[in-house]
Design a protein around this motif. Structure first.
Motif, PDB file in Angstrom:
ATOM      1  N   PRO A 186     -75.383 -52.995   6.032  1.00 32.58           N
ATOM      2  CA  PRO A 186     -75.980 -51.934   5.519  1.00 32.58           C
ATOM      3  C   PRO A 186     -76.635 -51.121   6.629  1.00 32.58           C
ATOM      4  CG  PRO A 186     -76.682 -53.674   4.118  1.00 32.58           C
ATOM      5  CD  PRO A 186     -75.760 -54.127   5.463  1.00 32.58           C
ATOM      6  N   ALA A 187     -76.746 -49.712   6.460  1.00 38.05           N
ATOM      7  CA  ALA A 187     -77.311 -48.913   7.392  1.00 38.05           C
ATOM      8  C   ALA A 187     -78.678 -49.169   7.492  1.00 38.05           C
ATOM      9  CB  ALA A 187     -77.190 -47.216   7.174  1.00 38.05           C
ATOM     10  N   MET A 188     -79.643 -48.877   8.344  1.00 37.48           N
ATOM     11  CA  MET A 188     -81.219 -48.698   8.480  1.00 37.48           C
ATOM     12  C   MET A 188     -81.648 -47.766   7.508  1.00 37.48           C
ATOM     13  SD  MET A 188     -81.707 -51.570  10.663  1.00 37.48           S
ATOM     14  CE  MET A 188     -83.651 -51.080  11.254  1.00 37.48           C
ATOM     15  N   ASP A 189     -82.797 -48.058   6.899  1.00 38.22           N
ATOM     16  CA  ASP A 189     -83.172 -47.309   5.835  1.00 38.22           C
ATOM     17  C   ASP A 189     -83.425 -45.843   6.327  1.00 38.22           C
ATOM     18  OD1 ASP A 189     -83.267 -49.195   4.022  1.00 38.22           O
ATOM     19  OD2 ASP A 189     -85.275 -49.924   4.605  1.00 38.22           O
ATOM     20  N   ALA A 190     -83.851 -45.686   7.454  1.00 39.84           N
ATOM     21  CA  ALA A 190     -84.106 -44.295   8.117  1.00 39.84           C
ATOM     22  C   ALA A 190     -82.928 -43.519   8.225  1.00 39.84           C
ATOM     23  CB  ALA A 190     -85.002 -44.368   9.177  1.00 39.84           C
ATOM     24  N   VAL A 191     -81.751 -43.979   8.378  1.00 39.88           N
ATOM     25  CA  VAL A 191     -80.670 -43.469   8.750  1.00 39.88           C
ATOM     26  C   VAL A 191     -79.992 -42.522   7.627  1.00 39.88           C
ATOM     27  CG1 VAL A 191     -78.170 -43.595   9.088  1.00 39.88           C
ATOM     28  CG2 VAL A 191     -79.616 -45.258  10.260  1.00 39.88           C
ATOM     29  N   LEU A 192     -80.505 -42.589   6.608  1.00 41.65           N
ATOM     30  CA  LEU A 192     -79.935 -41.844   5.304  1.00 41.65           C
ATOM     31  C   LEU A 192     -81.074 -41.041   4.845  1.00 41.65           C
ATOM     32  CD1 LEU A 192     -77.101 -43.871   3.780  1.00 41.65           C
ATOM     33  CD2 LEU A 192     -76.830 -42.027   5.545  1.00 41.65           C
ATOM     34  N   ARG A 193     -80.818 -39.760   4.030  1.00 41.56           N
ATOM     35  CA  ARG A 193     -81.418 -39.317   3.321  1.00 41.56           C
ATOM     36  C   ARG A 193     -80.714 -38.937   1.847  1.00 41.56           C
ATOM     37  NH1 ARG A 193     -81.363 -33.342   3.046  1.00 41.56           N
ATOM     38  NH2 ARG A 193     -79.373 -32.762   4.194  1.00 41.56           N
ATOM     39  N   ARG A 194     -81.678 -38.682   0.818  1.00 38.13           N
ATOM     40  CA  ARG A 194     -80.976 -38.527  -0.386  1.00 38.13           C
ATOM     41  C   ARG A 194     -81.703 -37.294  -1.187  1.00 38.13           C
ATOM     42  NH1 ARG A 194     -83.608 -43.664  -3.393  1.00 38.13           N
ATOM     43  NH2 ARG A 194     -85.193 -42.646  -4.508  1.00 38.13           N
ATOM     44  N   TRP A 195     -80.833 -36.585  -2.013  1.00 36.25           N
ATOM     45  CA  TRP A 195     -81.487 -35.827  -2.948  1.00 36.25           C
ATOM     46  C   TRP A 195     -80.550 -35.476  -4.272  1.00 36.25           C
ATOM     47  CZ3 TRP A 195     -78.607 -35.011   1.379  1.00 36.25           C
ATOM     48  CH2 TRP A 195     -77.454 -34.034   1.454  1.00 36.25           C
ATOM     49  N   LYS A 196     -81.371 -35.196  -5.200  1.00 36.44           N
ATOM     50  CA  LYS A 196     -80.577 -34.812  -6.671  1.00 36.44           C
ATOM     51  C   LYS A 196     -79.921 -33.526  -6.499  1.00 36.44           C
ATOM     52  CE  LYS A 196     -84.345 -36.817  -9.394  1.00 36.44           C
ATOM     53  NZ  LYS A 196     -84.913 -36.734 -10.615  1.00 36.44           N
ATOM     54  N   VAL A 197     -78.619 -33.819  -7.195  1.00 35.57           N
ATOM     55  CA  VAL A 197     -77.697 -32.470  -6.959  1.00 35.57           C
ATOM     56  C   VAL A 197     -77.328 -32.193  -8.570  1.00 35.57           C
ATOM     57  CG1 VAL A 197     -76.660 -32.676  -4.652  1.00 35.57           C
ATOM     58  CG2 VAL A 197     -75.617 -33.927  -6.706  1.00 35.57           C
ATOM     59  N   GLY A 198     -76.848 -31.198  -8.842  1.00 37.50           N
ATOM     60  CA  GLY A 198     -76.480 -30.721 -10.127  1.00 37.50           C
ATOM     61  C   GLY A 198     -75.383 -31.459 -10.646  1.00 37.50           C
ATOM     62  N   LEU A 212     -73.932 -29.318  -3.075  1.00 36.45           N
ATOM     63  CA  LEU A 212     -74.518 -29.925  -2.220  1.00 36.45           C
ATOM     64  C   LEU A 212     -76.163 -29.329  -2.457  1.00 36.45           C
ATOM     65  CD1 LEU A 212     -72.523 -30.375   0.919  1.00 36.45           C
ATOM     66  CD2 LEU A 212     -73.496 -32.075  -0.708  1.00 36.45           C
ATOM     67  N   ASP A 213     -76.143 -28.243  -3.203  1.00 33.37           N
ATOM     68  CA  ASP A 213     -77.506 -27.781  -3.486  1.00 33.37           C
ATOM     69  C   ASP A 213     -78.206 -28.828  -4.029  1.00 33.37           C
ATOM     70  OD1 ASP A 213     -76.813 -25.451  -2.114  1.00 33.37           O
ATOM     71  OD2 ASP A 213     -76.618 -24.332  -3.919  1.00 33.37           O
ATOM     72  N   PRO A 214     -79.860 -28.977  -3.758  1.00 32.75           N
ATOM     73  CA  PRO A 214     -80.702 -29.823  -4.394  1.00 32.75           C
ATOM     74  C   PRO A 214     -80.692 -29.290  -5.853  1.00 32.75           C
ATOM     75  CG  PRO A 214     -81.784 -28.935  -2.304  1.00 32.75           C
ATOM     76  CD  PRO A 214     -80.344 -28.275  -2.622  1.00 32.75           C
ATOM     77  N   VAL A 215     -80.986 -30.208  -6.897  1.00 36.65           N
ATOM     78  CA  VAL A 215     -80.882 -29.882  -8.210  1.00 36.65           C
ATOM     79  C   VAL A 215     -81.589 -28.767  -8.826  1.00 36.65           C
ATOM     80  CG1 VAL A 215     -82.776 -31.346  -8.955  1.00 36.65           C
ATOM     81  CG2 VAL A 215     -80.873 -31.107 -10.572  1.00 36.65           C
ATOM     82  N   GLU A 216     -82.933 -28.484  -8.234  1.00 37.57           N
ATOM     83  CA  GLU A 216     -83.537 -27.317  -8.359  1.00 37.57           C
ATOM     84  C   GLU A 216     -82.738 -26.014  -8.170  1.00 37.57           C
ATOM     85  OE1 GLU A 216     -84.634 -29.610  -6.589  1.00 37.57           O
ATOM     86  OE2 GLU A 216     -86.342 -30.539  -7.692  1.00 37.57           O
ATOM     87  N   GLN A 217     -82.070 -25.850  -7.072  1.00 32.40           N
ATOM     88  CA  GLN A 217     -81.151 -24.812  -6.543  1.00 32.40           C
ATOM     89  C   GLN A 217     -79.974 -24.732  -7.571  1.00 32.40           C
ATOM     90  OE1 GLN A 217     -81.984 -22.259  -4.475  1.00 32.40           O
ATOM     91  NE2 GLN A 217     -80.139 -21.463  -5.105  1.00 32.40           N
ATOM     92  N   ALA A 218     -79.506 -25.991  -7.783  1.00 32.80           N
ATOM     93  CA  ALA A 218     -78.355 -25.974  -8.815  1.00 32.80           C
ATOM     94  C   ALA A 218     -78.582 -25.367  -9.914  1.00 32.80           C
ATOM     95  CB  ALA A 218     -77.745 -27.221  -8.707  1.00 32.80           C
ATOM     96  N   ALA A 219     -79.790 -25.428 -10.540  1.00 33.77           N
ATOM     97  CA  ALA A 219     -80.064 -24.927 -11.708  1.00 33.77           C
ATOM     98  C   ALA A 219     -80.136 -23.718 -11.835  1.00 33.77           C
ATOM     99  CB  ALA A 219     -81.397 -25.655 -12.345  1.00 33.77           C
ATOM    100  N   ALA A 220     -80.914 -23.029 -10.632  1.00 34.68           N
ATOM    101  CA  ALA A 220     -80.993 -21.438 -10.535  1.00 34.68           C
ATOM    102  C   ALA A 220     -79.539 -20.861 -10.198  1.00 34.68           C
ATOM    103  CB  ALA A 220     -81.826 -21.503  -9.355  1.00 34.68           C
ATOM    104  N   ASN A 221     -78.607 -21.619  -9.501  1.00 33.28           N
ATOM    105  CA  ASN A 221     -77.254 -20.878  -9.534  1.00 33.28           C
ATOM    106  C   ASN A 221     -76.562 -20.981 -10.616  1.00 33.28           C
ATOM    107  OD1 ASN A 221     -77.752 -20.764  -6.606  1.00 33.28           O
ATOM    108  ND2 ASN A 221     -76.566 -22.576  -6.339  1.00 33.28           N
ATOM    109  N   ASP A 222     -76.799 -21.934 -11.494  1.00 30.19           N
ATOM    110  CA  ASP A 222     -76.107 -21.911 -12.897  1.00 30.19           C
ATOM    111  C   ASP A 222     -76.626 -20.949 -13.789  1.00 30.19           C
ATOM    112  OD1 ASP A 222     -74.585 -24.050 -12.163  1.00 30.19           O
ATOM    113  OD2 ASP A 222     -75.857 -25.700 -13.252  1.00 30.19           O
TER     114      ASP A 222
END
Length: 231
Positions: A186-198, A212-222
């Motif tokens: 497994p990768a070290m914990d600090a190697v990756l970041r995560r975010w919600k998408v639509g 790849l937009d964060p879920v808030e931006q994805a909702a605005a785009n929709d």
């Protein structure tokens, strides 16, 4: 598990980053690569030792198979050396799958919430993989690959119990040159970041940068696409 990813890195960038030789494949950006689709993969030539960048189909077909079979998109690190499906490729046909991000779905939510994962330092991901060449009945060679997974680190554990093997740059040469299976960790914990998408990423038919937009931006785009009459 790794079942979808974004491969929008310019081939010339991949060539420079991995020092590949030969022609650059005509690969188009994809923000929602799905099984059976082709993407750019880095391989080491077994005779010259040179690295090449080629388009391979996602879903491994062993060279000895009499038909396309089940075409696994993932191989478990814990059993890859003992599995008849993968051990031959592990011994001599390894590859690296470059990408900008991969997706995973939270198994605890209903409907399942998709997340994107990328490197925290902003550099491309390099996932450990295996490849094979299989001759179809028409006499054409089908080159395919699978991505190796391992147990999840803390960044992924709340979403899924598996994660793809993320190779660090210092390990690229060793992995391609049949280095130790201890690299499949497994990768070290600090190697990756995560975010919600639509939720548009749920369908492979959707394929554009806004996935790849964060879920808030994805909702605005929709909402913007739907227009004022949808209110």
């Amino acid at each position: 598990m790794c079942g979808r990813f974004a491969s929008d890195l310019p081939p010339e960038l991949i060539r420079r980053l991995f020092s590949t030789m030969g022609a650059i494949p005509n690969d188009v950006p994809s923000y929602n690569v799905a099984p059976t689709q082709s993407t750019a993969v880095v391989r080491r030539h077994p005779e010259t030792g040179e690295r090449h960048l080629d388009l391979l189909r996602w879903g491994l077909i062993p060279h000895w198979s009499t038909d396309k079979g089940r075409q696994p998109i993932n191989a478990r690190a814990e059993t890859v050396a003992s599995s008849g499906m993968f051990r031959g490729a592990l011994a001599s046909r390894r590859c690296i799958v470059p990408m900008s991000a991969f997706y995973e779905w939270d198994q605890a939510t209903a409907p399942k919430q998709p997340y994107a994962f990328a490197r925290s330092d902003g550099t491309p991901l390099a996932l450990a993989g295996l490849w094979e060449g299989w001759w179809d009945p028409a006499g054409e060679v089908v080159r395919s690959f699978t991505i190796i997974t391992t147990g999840a680190n803390d960044t992924l554990a709340a979403i899924h119990d598996r994660m793809p093997v993320v190779l660090e740059q210092d390990d690229w040469a060793s992995w391609l040159d049949t280095g130790p299976v201890s690299l499949l960790r497994p990768a070290m914990d600090a190697v990756l970041r995560r975010w919600k998408v639509g939720s548009r990423v749920n369908s492979p038919r959707n394929n554009d940068p806004t996935l790849l937009d964060p879920v808030e931006q994805a909702a605005a785009n929709d909402a913007q696409e739907a227009g004022p009459d949808s209110a």
